[in-house]
Scaffold this active site. Structure first.
Site, PDB file in Angstrom:
ATOM      1  N   ASP A  56      25.487  28.966  17.429  1.00 35.84           N
ATOM      2  CA  ASP A  56      24.077  29.345  17.416  1.00 35.84           C
ATOM      3  C   ASP A  56      23.956  30.808  17.839  1.00 35.84           C
ATOM      4  OD1 ASP A  56      21.121  28.034  17.468  1.00 35.84           O
ATOM      5  OD2 ASP A  56      21.289  29.628  18.973  1.00 35.84           O
ATOM      6  N   ILE A  57      23.175  31.592  17.073  1.00 32.27           N
ATOM      7  CA  ILE A  57      22.990  33.025  17.377  1.00 32.27           C
ATOM      8  C   ILE A  57      22.048  33.158  18.568  1.00 32.27           C
ATOM      9  CG2 ILE A  57      22.252  35.251  16.462  1.00 32.27           C
ATOM     10  CD1 ILE A  57      22.821  34.183  13.669  1.00 32.27           C
ATOM     11  N   GLU A  60      19.446  29.403  12.559  1.00 35.80           N
ATOM     12  CA  GLU A  60      20.528  30.277  13.007  1.00 35.80           C
ATOM     13  C   GLU A  60      21.744  29.493  13.469  1.00 35.80           C
ATOM     14  OE1 GLU A  60      17.642  29.912  16.572  1.00 35.80           O
ATOM     15  OE2 GLU A  60      17.589  29.837  14.390  1.00 35.80           O
TER      16      GLU A  60
END
Length: 411
Positions: free
Chosen positions: A275-276, A318
């Site tokens: 996950d960003i 994301e």
């Protein structure tokens, strides 16, 4: 002493000529020049070159005319102008200067076709050079250049004779062919009458065959187009339109299959859920278009780290998921750390993002969960959220969470 000065002057002239050629953007001497065709020649230059002793005033008038009109002269015309000047210098008993002029002309030979150079008009330069060398008592060079002139003259004479013979032969053959063609024409008329009916039948058959062929070809093209569209739709159904990675649906299809294969073969399977960090802030600050570019770049960077057998996909938003077949937990954690370091070290300025971008990764192994894809994916998701809770830009394994829970329960 005179010859030494002459050679020195020739060396200086050669340097100046090469510099002039380079300044005009023409190939240097170190490049092999292959002249494409013969140069056209101005009549006034040819007339002066053909004179055994050109009058100096005529030469001056020609050079003034070229200078006033600012007319460009080609390599062959430059060659002849140098030859004309050399004749004038030779007539004035200035033989060293005549030698230098002819030697400069010889430097232009590589830009002129061999067929043009062997003509007496051009080959005469070697005769002038031989005479001047003889006058300064350099008999070796006089002999060499006289021999070159004779060789070129003989070559020109042989080629001229051969062309005349070929032309006569061609004329004779043409006359014979005309006679033969008349006889063949009469015979062909008879044959044409005989095969006219056959041609008509063949044309009818060809039309039928062409119609059938076009119908079959059209059918094949339509079928190929249908297959191509179907294949494209299948690809679009499996891939994410932004990143080109596998989409969520295909991830679950392959995930269930991998879990089943892993259980049957007794192998290991690890999952990374990435996950960003602070992606919403990136979208809010730079806009969704930049956010899309960041997603594409992250997908590309992670793909470079994945192995050929790994399954890398976009889960949504994301979040990305990588399935690592036949990979134990330690190896999966090492891969996750390489991904984190690679993204943290990448400069996103080229996308217009003036700050570092990091990711948080959760790692889970099938041995630590129920042997179902949904369960191992959920375990990786829990580990990812734990990584965010511990400060982001790091990796947490589900195994560590399980151990921590057991330790707390024991206490």
């Amino acid at each position: 002493m005179i010859m030494r000065w002459a050679l020195f002057l020739f060396f200086i002239a050669s340097i100046l000529l090469n510099a002039a050629v380079a300044a005009e953007g023409l190939p240097g001497e170190h490049n092999k020049v292959i002249p494409a065709k013969e140069f056209k020649l101005r009549k006034d230059i040819v007339d002066l070159a053909e004179q055994s002793v050109p009058l100096p005033e005529n030469v001056s008038a020609l050079l003034n005319d070229i200078s006033i009109l600012n007319s460009a002269v080609n390599y062959a015309e430059q060659y002849l102008i140098l030859l004309i000047k050399a004749k004038v210098k030779q007539q004035a008993q200035q033989h060293n200067e005549a030698i230098l002029l002819i030697e400069q002309a010889k430097l232009l030979s590589k830009y002129i076709t061999k067929e043009q150079l062997i003509r007496p008009l051009f080959a005469n330069a070697y005769l002038v050079l031989a005479d001047s060398y003889a006058e300064v008592k350099d008999y070796d060079n006089a002999y060499k250049n006289k021999k070159i002139f004779v060789d070129k003259y003989n070559e020109y004479r042989d080629k001229t004779r051969q062309k005349n013979i070929e032309k006569l032969t061609e004329n004779s053959e043409v006359a014979q062919k005309i006679s033969e063609n008349k006889l063949l024409a009469n015979q062909n008329k008879l044959k044409e009458l005989r095969i006219a009916d056959v041609h008509a039948q063949q044309e009818d058959q060809q039309r039928r065959f062409l119609f059938i062929f076009c119908a079959i070809l059209l059918f094949i093209l339509l079928l190929l187009r249908k297959l191509k569209v179907r294949k494209k739709l299948l690809v679009l159904a499996k891939t994410d339109s932004l990143t080109g990675l596998l989409n969520r649906t295909e991830l679950f299809n392959q995930g269930h299959k991998l879990v089943q294969d892993t259980k049957e073969q007794g192998l290991e399977l690890s999952v990374l859920l990435l996950d960003i960090d602070h992606f919403k802030l990136i979208n809010d600050k730079y806009g969704h278009s930049v956010g899309d570019l960041v997603l594409e770049k992250i997908a590309s960077l992670v793909s470079e780290t994945m192995r050929a057998r790994d399954v890398f996909s976009r889960l949504g938003g994301e979040e990305f998921v990588s399935l690592l077949p036949n990979t134990n937990l330690d190896h999966a954690k090492a891969i996750a750390m390489r991904v984190i370091e690679k993204i943290a070290q990448y400069n996103f300025n080229e996308l217009g993002v003036n700050e570092n971008i990091t990711v948080s990764i959760g790692v889970a192994n099938l041995k630590d969960t129920n042997p179902e894809f949904d369960d191992i994916l959920h375990a990786a998701d829990l580990a990812m959220y734990q990584a965010k809770a511990e400060g982001r830009n790091q990796m947490v394994s589900y195994e560590a969470i399980v151990r921590d829970r057991e330790r707390r329960s024991n206490n």
